[in-house]
Each structure stands twice: as structure tokens, then as C-alpha cells.
Design a protein around this motif. Sequence first.
Motif, PDB file in Angstrom:
ATOM      1  N   ASN A   1     -15.698   9.640  76.391  1.00 17.99           N
ATOM      2  CA  ASN A   1     -14.333   9.559  76.926  1.00 17.99           C
ATOM      3  C   ASN A   1     -14.343   9.745  78.436  1.00 17.99           C
ATOM      4  OD1 ASN A   1     -12.671   9.841  74.248  1.00 17.99           O
ATOM      5  ND2 ASN A   1     -14.217  11.437  74.162  1.00 17.99           N
ATOM      6  N   ARG A   2     -13.196   9.410  79.039  1.00 17.41           N
ATOM      7  CA  ARG A   2     -13.018   9.655  80.470  1.00 17.41           C
ATOM      8  C   ARG A   2     -11.579  10.098  80.696  1.00 17.41           C
ATOM      9  NH1 ARG A   2     -11.063   6.503  84.542  1.00 17.41           N
ATOM     10  NH2 ARG A   2     -11.099   4.641  83.237  1.00 17.41           N
ATOM     11  N   VAL A   3     -11.418  11.204  81.429  1.00 18.52           N
ATOM     12  CA  VAL A   3     -10.078  11.661  81.788  1.00 18.52           C
ATOM     13  C   VAL A   3      -9.569  10.789  82.926  1.00 18.52           C
ATOM     14  CG1 VAL A   3      -8.703  13.568  82.703  1.00 18.52           C
ATOM     15  CG2 VAL A   3     -10.540  14.039  81.088  1.00 18.52           C
ATOM     16  N   VAL A   4      -8.392  10.212  82.738  1.00 18.63           N
ATOM     17  CA  VAL A   4      -7.773   9.347  83.747  1.00 18.63           C
ATOM     18  C   VAL A   4      -6.841  10.159  84.648  1.00 18.63           C
ATOM     19  CG1 VAL A   4      -6.318   7.314  84.099  1.00 18.63           C
ATOM     20  CG2 VAL A   4      -7.948   7.367  82.196  1.00 18.63           C
ATOM     21  N   LYS A   5      -6.045  11.026  84.023  1.00 20.60           N
ATOM     22  CA  LYS A   5      -5.116  11.890  84.771  1.00 20.60           C
ATOM     23  C   LYS A   5      -5.074  13.249  84.108  1.00 20.60           C
ATOM     24  CE  LYS A   5      -1.754   8.537  86.460  1.00 20.60           C
ATOM     25  NZ  LYS A   5      -0.335   8.153  86.440  1.00 20.60           N
ATOM     26  N   TRP A   6      -4.972  14.256  84.957  1.00 20.62           N
ATOM     27  CA  TRP A   6      -4.722  15.616  84.473  1.00 20.62           C
ATOM     28  C   TRP A   6      -3.964  16.313  85.593  1.00 20.62           C
ATOM     29  CZ3 TRP A   6      -8.886  18.365  81.122  1.00 20.62           C
ATOM     30  CH2 TRP A   6      -8.266  19.308  80.304  1.00 20.62           C
ATOM     31  N   GLU A   7      -2.652  16.292  85.464  1.00 12.27           N
ATOM     32  CA  GLU A   7      -1.769  16.816  86.505  1.00 12.27           C
ATOM     33  C   GLU A   7      -1.115  18.106  86.013  1.00 12.27           C
ATOM     34  OE1 GLU A   7       0.890  13.494  86.799  1.00 12.27           O
ATOM     35  OE2 GLU A   7      -0.550  12.307  87.949  1.00 12.27           O
ATOM     36  N   VAL A   8      -1.125  19.114  86.863  1.00 16.53           N
ATOM     37  CA  VAL A   8      -0.499  20.380  86.492  1.00 16.53           C
ATOM     38  C   VAL A   8       0.891  20.486  87.101  1.00 16.53           C
ATOM     39  CG1 VAL A   8      -2.678  21.605  86.199  1.00 16.53           C
ATOM     40  CG2 VAL A   8      -1.541  21.650  88.409  1.00 16.53           C
ATOM     41  N   GLY A   9       1.736  21.209  86.397  1.00 18.52           N
ATOM     42  CA  GLY A   9       3.057  21.533  86.921  1.00 18.52           C
ATOM     43  C   GLY A   9       2.968  22.863  87.649  1.00 18.52           C
ATOM     44  N   ARG A  10       3.996  23.644  87.526  1.00 18.95           N
ATOM     45  CA  ARG A  10       3.987  24.948  88.187  1.00 18.95           C
ATOM     46  C   ARG A  10       3.149  25.929  87.388  1.00 18.95           C
ATOM     47  NH1 ARG A  10       8.740  28.454  86.548  1.00 18.95           N
ATOM     48  NH2 ARG A  10       9.327  27.632  84.531  1.00 18.95           N
ATOM     49  N   PHE A  11       2.745  26.978  88.045  1.00 24.67           N
ATOM     50  CA  PHE A  11       2.001  28.060  87.410  1.00 24.67           C
ATOM     51  C   PHE A  11       2.945  29.238  87.214  1.00 24.67           C
ATOM     52  CE2 PHE A  11      -1.117  25.528  89.585  1.00 24.67           C
ATOM     53  CZ  PHE A  11      -2.233  25.552  88.774  1.00 24.67           C
ATOM     54  N   VAL A  12       2.905  29.834  86.042  1.00 26.35           N
ATOM     55  CA  VAL A  12       3.726  30.995  85.748  1.00 26.35           C
ATOM     56  C   VAL A  12       2.772  32.155  85.455  1.00 26.35           C
ATOM     57  CG1 VAL A  12       5.505  31.987  84.257  1.00 26.35           C
ATOM     58  CG2 VAL A  12       5.525  29.522  84.762  1.00 26.35           C
ATOM     59  N   HIS A  13       2.817  33.173  86.298  1.00 25.67           N
ATOM     60  CA  HIS A  13       1.898  34.303  86.190  1.00 25.67           C
ATOM     61  C   HIS A  13       2.629  35.552  85.712  1.00 25.67           C
ATOM     62  CE1 HIS A  13      -1.113  32.059  88.465  1.00 25.67           C
ATOM     63  NE2 HIS A  13      -0.182  31.769  89.347  1.00 25.67           N
ATOM     64  N   ASP A  14       1.959  36.326  84.878  1.00 27.68           N
ATOM     65  CA  ASP A  14       2.462  37.624  84.445  1.00 27.68           C
ATOM     66  C   ASP A  14       1.260  38.520  84.170  1.00 27.68           C
ATOM     67  OD1 ASP A  14       4.238  39.664  83.625  1.00 27.68           O
ATOM     68  OD2 ASP A  14       4.000  39.046  81.532  1.00 27.68           O
ATOM     69  N   GLN A  15       0.973  39.415  85.056  1.00 24.93           N
ATOM     70  CA  GLN A  15      -0.161  40.335  84.973  1.00 24.93           C
ATOM     71  C   GLN A  15      -1.456  39.566  84.715  1.00 24.93           C
ATOM     72  OE1 GLN A  15       0.770  43.718  82.499  1.00 24.93           O
ATOM     73  NE2 GLN A  15       2.829  43.835  83.312  1.00 24.93           N
ATOM     74  N   ASP A  16      -2.045  39.683  83.522  1.00 26.14           N
ATOM     75  CA  ASP A  16      -3.320  39.008  83.257  1.00 26.14           C
ATOM     76  C   ASP A  16      -3.146  37.690  82.507  1.00 26.14           C
ATOM     77  OD1 ASP A  16      -2.559  40.074  80.822  1.00 26.14           O
ATOM     78  OD2 ASP A  16      -4.586  40.715  80.263  1.00 26.14           O
ATOM     79  N   LEU A  17      -1.934  37.105  82.542  1.00 29.41           N
ATOM     80  CA  LEU A  17      -1.649  35.843  81.864  1.00 29.41           C
ATOM     81  C   LEU A  17      -1.148  34.799  82.844  1.00 29.41           C
ATOM     82  CD1 LEU A  17       0.345  37.072  78.744  1.00 29.41           C
ATOM     83  CD2 LEU A  17      -2.034  36.335  78.800  1.00 29.41           C
ATOM     84  N   THR A  18      -1.490  33.539  82.570  1.00 29.18           N
ATOM     85  CA  THR A  18      -0.946  32.416  83.329  1.00 29.18           C
ATOM     86  C   THR A  18      -0.577  31.303  82.354  1.00 29.18           C
ATOM     87  OG1 THR A  18      -2.340  32.926  85.243  1.00 29.18           O
ATOM     88  CG2 THR A  18      -1.396  30.723  85.155  1.00 29.18           C
ATOM     89  N   LEU A  19       0.618  30.743  82.521  1.00 34.00           N
ATOM     90  CA  LEU A  19       1.053  29.554  81.788  1.00 34.00           C
ATOM     91  C   LEU A  19       1.002  28.365  82.737  1.00 34.00           C
ATOM     92  CD1 LEU A  19       4.200  30.858  79.901  1.00 34.00           C
ATOM     93  CD2 LEU A  19       2.050  30.157  78.868  1.00 34.00           C
ATOM     94  N   VAL A  20       0.469  27.240  82.244  1.00 33.84           N
ATOM     95  CA  VAL A  20       0.323  26.055  83.092  1.00 33.84           C
ATOM     96  C   VAL A  20       0.742  24.817  82.312  1.00 33.84           C
ATOM     97  CG1 VAL A  20      -1.230  24.729  84.561  1.00 33.84           C
ATOM     98  CG2 VAL A  20      -1.704  27.145  84.130  1.00 33.84           C
ATOM     99  N   PRO A  21       1.924  24.260  82.588  1.00 34.58           N
ATOM    100  CA  PRO A  21       2.268  22.978  81.980  1.00 34.58           C
ATOM    101  C   PRO A  21       1.461  21.858  82.642  1.00 34.58           C
ATOM    102  CG  PRO A  21       4.162  23.949  83.142  1.00 34.58           C
ATOM    103  CD  PRO A  21       2.996  24.823  83.381  1.00 34.58           C
ATOM    104  N   PHE A  22       1.091  20.844  81.840  1.00 32.82           N
ATOM    105  CA  PHE A  22       0.294  19.754  82.397  1.00 32.82           C
ATOM    106  C   PHE A  22       0.563  18.436  81.678  1.00 32.82           C
ATOM    107  CE2 PHE A  22      -2.463  21.750  79.195  1.00 32.82           C
ATOM    108  CZ  PHE A  22      -2.838  20.658  78.431  1.00 32.82           C
ATOM    109  N   TYR A  23       0.162  17.357  82.337  1.00 35.56           N
ATOM    110  CA  TYR A  23       0.167  16.014  81.760  1.00 35.56           C
ATOM    111  C   TYR A  23      -1.280  15.541  81.713  1.00 35.56           C
ATOM    112  CZ  TYR A  23       0.449  10.970  81.459  1.00 35.56           C
ATOM    113  OH  TYR A  23       0.259   9.664  81.081  1.00 35.56           O
ATOM    114  N   PHE A  24      -1.696  14.983  80.572  1.00 37.05           N
ATOM    115  CA  PHE A  24      -3.081  14.574  80.360  1.00 37.05           C
ATOM    116  C   PHE A  24      -3.132  13.139  79.851  1.00 37.05           C
ATOM    117  CE2 PHE A  24      -6.599  13.917  77.426  1.00 37.05           C
ATOM    118  CZ  PHE A  24      -7.689  14.412  78.118  1.00 37.05           C
TER     119      PHE A  24
END
Length: 124
Positions: A58-81
Amino acid sequence: MRQREEIIKAWLDMWLGQELLPLEAVFTPDVHYYEFQGREYEGIDQIRRWFETWNSENRVVKWEVGRFVHDQDLTLVPFYFQNVNKEGEKREYEGVYLVEWDGDHRIQKLQEFYCKLPHYKPYA
């Protein structure tokens, strides 16, 4: 928090460039990585093997991240793949990473969640 964002972006860039860089700067040695399909990888060696196997087909064509949401030792990252396989079949989805960090800003647990694209409205 900026350092964590750069680590996540570096991980995605490895997939986009199909080049695996030193994983010890990204993951703890005993990292747990959960793909949205249910596959689980435990430790850097399994992640390395998965990366090499997946990129041979396979080959990744796009992998774009949205905003980063941080809380102590956690991070949420929405993305398009988006990827394409050797047969030319394309796949795309929107997803979210749930990342847990250790004290040295390395990923100790990563979970993927996704929504298949394109979206459709069954009751429209």
C-alpha cells in the motif's frame, strides 16, 4: 504540548514518505498500538514489522491532521486518511487518534477510531 504534536506529525510523515525513522524517539519499548480494524501491536518490533509489511502492498496518499486536544498525558487528534493499494484501489476515512504519553513524551498507547468515507444519509 508542541513536542507531542511534532512527534505525532513525524509518525504520520514516516507513512507518507514510506521511510521508517528511529521509533525509539516516538514510542516506548512496550508500546501498545490498536488499529481500528482490531489489530493490536505490542512493542516497537511489531510496529516496525507492520510498517514494512503494510508499505510493501500500500501507499499512503494523504494523512492530514486537524487540531490537537491535550489533557495531561492524553492527546486526541482528528485526521483524514487516504491510501491506494498495488491494484489501484483507494480507501479513505476520517479518524481520531487517542494517544497516551509517558513522562518522556513518547507514545505508550495509541488507539485509532474511524468513520468510513464517503458519508451517506440513509434517511435524507
